[in-house]
Design an enzyme around this catalytic site. Structure first.
Site, PDB file in Angstrom:
ATOM      1  NE  ARG A 111      27.954  84.852  48.636  1.00 54.57           N
ATOM      2  CZ  ARG A 111      27.734  86.085  48.219  1.00 54.57           C
ATOM      3  NH1 ARG A 111      28.078  87.130  48.961  1.00 54.57           N
ATOM      4  NH2 ARG A 111      27.118  86.308  47.063  1.00 54.57           N
ATOM      5  CG  ASP A 112      24.456  88.040  48.991  1.00 55.02           C
ATOM      6  OD1 ASP A 112      24.649  88.872  49.896  1.00 55.02           O
ATOM      7  OD2 ASP A 112      24.393  88.358  47.791  1.00 55.02           O
TER       8      ASP A 112
ATOM      9  CG  HIS B 266      23.655  88.825  42.760  1.00 55.89           C
ATOM     10  ND1 HIS B 266      24.051  87.641  43.340  1.00 55.89           N
ATOM     11  CD2 HIS B 266      23.727  89.739  43.762  1.00 55.89           C
ATOM     12  CE1 HIS B 266      24.331  87.826  44.603  1.00 55.89           C
ATOM     13  NE2 HIS B 266      24.141  89.096  44.904  1.00 55.89           N
TER      14      HIS B 266
ATOM     15  CG  HIS C  58      21.464  92.679  47.052  1.00 52.59           C
ATOM     16  ND1 HIS C  58      21.529  92.041  48.266  1.00 52.59           N
ATOM     17  CD2 HIS C  58      22.477  92.183  46.304  1.00 52.59           C
ATOM     18  CE1 HIS C  58      22.553  91.202  48.255  1.00 52.59           C
ATOM     19  NE2 HIS C  58      23.159  91.266  47.079  1.00 52.59           N
TER      20      HIS C  58
ATOM     21  CB  CYS D 234      27.524  93.319  50.457  1.00 55.61           C
ATOM     22  SG  CYS D 234      29.309  93.496  50.563  1.00 55.61           S
TER      23      CYS D 234
ATOM     24  CG  ASN E 135      20.692  88.185  47.426  1.00 51.93           C
ATOM     25  OD1 ASN E 135      21.254  88.032  48.484  1.00 51.93           O
ATOM     26  ND2 ASN E 135      21.338  88.442  46.306  1.00 51.93           N
TER      27      ASN E 135
HETATM   28  P1  HMG Z   1      43.578  92.208  53.331  1.00 52.05           P
HETATM   29  O1  HMG Z   1      43.532  92.546  54.764  1.00 52.05           O
HETATM   30  O2  HMG Z   1      44.021  93.228  52.342  1.00 52.05           O
HETATM   31  O3  HMG Z   1      44.439  90.845  53.106  1.00 52.05           O
HETATM   32  O4  HMG Z   1      42.139  91.661  52.923  1.00 52.05           O
HETATM   33  P2  HMG Z   1      45.970  90.560  53.102  1.00 52.05           P
HETATM   34  O5  HMG Z   1      46.275  89.797  51.856  1.00 52.05           O
HETATM   35  O6  HMG Z   1      46.743  91.810  53.400  1.00 52.05           O
HETATM   36  O7  HMG Z   1      46.120  89.562  54.354  1.00 52.05           O
HETATM   37  C1  HMG Z   1      45.834  89.974  55.694  1.00 52.05           C
HETATM   38  C2  HMG Z   1      45.628  88.720  56.557  1.00 52.05           C
HETATM   39  O8  HMG Z   1      44.463  88.031  56.119  1.00 52.05           O
HETATM   40  C3  HMG Z   1      46.782  87.705  56.438  1.00 52.05           C
HETATM   41  O9  HMG Z   1      46.877  87.050  57.697  1.00 52.05           O
HETATM   42  C4  HMG Z   1      46.272  86.738  55.413  1.00 52.05           C
HETATM   43  O10 HMG Z   1      46.847  85.458  55.523  1.00 52.05           O
HETATM   44  C5  HMG Z   1      44.788  86.685  55.742  1.00 52.05           C
HETATM   45  P3  HMG Z   1      48.056  87.368  58.735  1.00 52.05           P
HETATM   46  O11 HMG Z   1      49.322  87.128  57.959  1.00 52.05           O
HETATM   47  O12 HMG Z   1      47.869  88.811  59.094  1.00 52.05           O
HETATM   48  O13 HMG Z   1      47.787  86.409  59.849  1.00 52.05           O
HETATM   49  N1  HMG Z   1      43.990  86.313  54.580  1.00 52.05           N
HETATM   50  C6  HMG Z   1      43.085  85.308  54.572  1.00 52.05           C
HETATM   51  N2  HMG Z   1      42.684  84.459  55.540  1.00 52.05           N
HETATM   52  C7  HMG Z   1      41.747  83.555  55.189  1.00 52.05           C
HETATM   53  N3  HMG Z   1      41.225  83.462  53.945  1.00 52.05           N
HETATM   54  C8  HMG Z   1      41.582  84.299  52.968  1.00 52.05           C
HETATM   55  C9  HMG Z   1      42.563  85.273  53.269  1.00 52.05           C
HETATM   56  N4  HMG Z   1      43.158  86.232  52.537  1.00 52.05           N
HETATM   57  C10 HMG Z   1      44.013  86.859  53.352  1.00 52.05           C
HETATM   58  N5  HMG Z   1      41.041  84.196  51.760  1.00 52.05           N
HETATM   59  C11 HMG Z   1      40.724  90.243  51.588  1.00 52.05           C
HETATM   60  C12 HMG Z   1      41.844  91.264  51.589  1.00 52.05           C
HETATM   61  C13 HMG Z   1      40.287  90.039  50.157  1.00 52.05           C
HETATM   62  C14 HMG Z   1      41.244  88.926  52.171  1.00 52.05           C
HETATM   63  C15 HMG Z   1      39.546  90.785  52.478  1.00 52.05           C
HETATM   64  O14 HMG Z   1      39.252  92.088  52.070  1.00 52.05           O
HETATM   65  C16 HMG Z   1      38.299  89.955  52.398  1.00 52.05           C
HETATM   66  O15 HMG Z   1      38.298  88.801  52.813  1.00 52.05           O
HETATM   67  N6  HMG Z   1      37.201  90.522  51.861  1.00 52.05           N
HETATM   68  C17 HMG Z   1      35.968  89.793  51.675  1.00 52.05           C
HETATM   69  C18 HMG Z   1      34.789  90.703  51.851  1.00 52.05           C
HETATM   70  C19 HMG Z   1      33.523  89.936  51.582  1.00 52.05           C
HETATM   71  O16 HMG Z   1      33.447  88.733  51.730  1.00 52.05           O
HETATM   72  N7  HMG Z   1      32.455  90.668  51.178  1.00 52.05           N
HETATM   73  C20 HMG Z   1      31.185  90.090  50.910  1.00 52.05           C
HETATM   74  C21 HMG Z   1      31.144  89.242  49.673  1.00 52.05           C
HETATM   75  S1  HMG Z   1      30.960  90.186  48.185  1.00 52.05           S
HETATM   76  C22 HMG Z   1      29.254  90.411  48.009  1.00 52.05           C
HETATM   77  O17 HMG Z   1      28.509  90.133  48.912  1.00 52.05           O
HETATM   78  C23 HMG Z   1      28.724  90.899  46.692  1.00 52.05           C
HETATM   79  C24 HMG Z   1      28.044  89.790  45.871  1.00 52.05           C
HETATM   80  O18 HMG Z   1      26.959  89.224  46.588  1.00 52.05           O
HETATM   81  C25 HMG Z   1      27.525  90.367  44.547  1.00 52.05           C
HETATM   82  C26 HMG Z   1      26.686  91.640  44.736  1.00 52.05           C
HETATM   83  O19 HMG Z   1      25.716  91.625  45.522  1.00 52.05           O
HETATM   84  O20 HMG Z   1      27.028  92.615  44.046  1.00 52.05           O
HETATM   85  C27 HMG Z   1      29.018  88.659  45.541  1.00 52.05           C
HETATM   86 MG    MG Z   2      25.005  90.020  46.735  1.00 50.46          MG
END
Ligand code: HMG
Ligand code: MG
Length: 295
Positions: free
Chosen positions: A12-13, A204, A206, A237, A246
């Site tokens: 995933r990450d 966790h 990096h 990320c 990581n």
């Molecule tokens: P948004 O654009 O504000 O969402 O994104 P929205 O609610 O306004 O919806 C916009 C459109 O997206 C809509 O579709 C929704 O249905 C769709 P439309 O009506 O326009 O056709 N939508 C989705 N589609 C599929 N699956 C969903 C979903 N939600 C809405 N779940 C949102 C907000 C949270 C969805 C977006 O910002 C997002 O997906 N962000 C994820 C970013 C991400 O994955 N980052 C990496 C992971 S975090 C990380 O790596 C850190 C970690 O490792 C820990 C660390 O290292 O610190 C965990």
């Molecule tokens: Mg991470």
């Protein structure tokens, strides 16, 4: 029963940040290989918006290809109720919700402030409880934010406490951009552990600045027993500028062996898996142990 549980986050990450699209079959094979190495928790994919993270748009297919391997937990990232419903539909039995201790990073990463993100999680936790789905919680930017800079410890503790109170069985404390150093990592962990049992915490790291293994050691000394790591040091990320992979799972296993702590993993198989995925991705293996034992 092992001393330390490693949560493998590479699929995933790691793969969320690859510039090239990785074949679904390779993702499935990677996870199956990791399970064969002895991993019991492998973060499989994300049910986030495919517009935001196109690399993991095949989450359904990955889950379908994996089925329900015995004795293995395959958590998936979920940012909101829509993601939860997709994850449940794909057969997920464990999810991870994620937010941050920094307002600025959270806005870039999930388009919401901290409190807004916590509110979004309320119905997710409710549904998960009713469906018998376990929830892990991530707090990002615990040792620094790429946009805001320093992050007050009190903010880390507040967000971790909120996720725990909502029902997360484990809180993973993320140094998203790998800026932490061992003493700061220990201090942060102890601050959170003053409010949440150490047994419900994970770290966790990096490895951007090469401190991740040292940070893990310090946190092990402080009592943590769950470590997130990624085979071949994959990771990063897409919404955290400058974040690298990581800490490598191979390096953590080597460290644990040196400390006499058990982990249940086969180091040789893990090294082979790190080489295999690095080759598939056409990138250098970021694990120091992997490099030292290149065969
Ligand atoms: P948004 O654009 O504000 O969402 O994104 P929205 O609610 O306004 O919806 C916009 C459109 O997206 C809509 O579709 C929704 O249905 C769709 P439309 O009506 O326009 O056709 N939508 C989705 N589609 C599929 N699956 C969903 C979903 N939600 C809405 N779940 C949102 C907000 C949270 C969805 C977006 O910002 C997002 O997906 N962000 C994820 C970013 C991400 O994955 N980052 C990496 C992971 S975090 C990380 O790596 C850190 C970690 O490792 C820990 C660390 O290292 O610190 C965990
Ligand atoms: Mg991470």
């Amino acid at each position: 029963m092992t001393n330390v549980r490693i949560v493998e986050v590479g699929p995933r990450d790691g793969l969320q940040n690859e510039p090239k699209q990785v074949a679904t079959a390779d993702k499935i094979e990677l996870i199956q290989r990791l399970i064969a190495c002895g991993h019991r928790t492998v973060e499989a994919t994300s049910f986030v918006s495919p517009q935001w993270v196109p690399q993991l748009a095949d989450a359904n297919e990955v889950m379908a290809g994996l089925g329900s391997p015995d004795g293995v937990s395959l958590p998936v990232l979920v940012p909101n109720l829509k993601g939860y419903e997709r994850a449940l539909g794909a057969g997920a039995k464990e999810i991870a919700v994620f937010t941050a201790a920094s307002e600025a990073f959270n806005r870039k990463n999930i388009n919401a402030g901290i409190d807004e993100s916590l509110e979004r999680f309320v119905p997710v936790f409710e549904r998960a409880k009713n469906d018998g789905v376990r929830v892990r919680g991530y707090v990002s930017t615990v040792l620094g934010c790429p946009y805001q800079g320093a992050v007050p410890l009190g903010d880390v503790v507040r967000v971790a406490r909120a996720l725990h109170a909502m029902g997360a069985y484990e809180i993973s404390l993320g140094d998203t951009i790998g800026v932490g150093t061992p003493e700061k990592a220990r201090t942060m962990l102890m601050a959170v552990a003053s409010e949440i049992p150490m047994g419900a915490l994970a770290v966790h790291f990096h490895d951007t600045y090469g401190m991740a293994t040292a940070n893990v050691l310090r946190c092990l000394d402080a009592g943590v027993r769950v470590i997130d790591a990624s085979v071949g040091g994959l990771g990063g990320c897409p919404y955290a500028k400058g974040a690298s992979g990581n800490v490598a799972s191979e390096d953590i296993v080597y460290l644990l062996d040196g400390l006499g702590l058990t982990h249940g993993l086969d180091l040789d198989r893990l090294i082979a898996t790190g080489h295999w995925i690095s080759e598939r991705l056409g990138r250098p293996n970021a694990s120091r142990v992997g490099k030292a034992r290149s065969g």
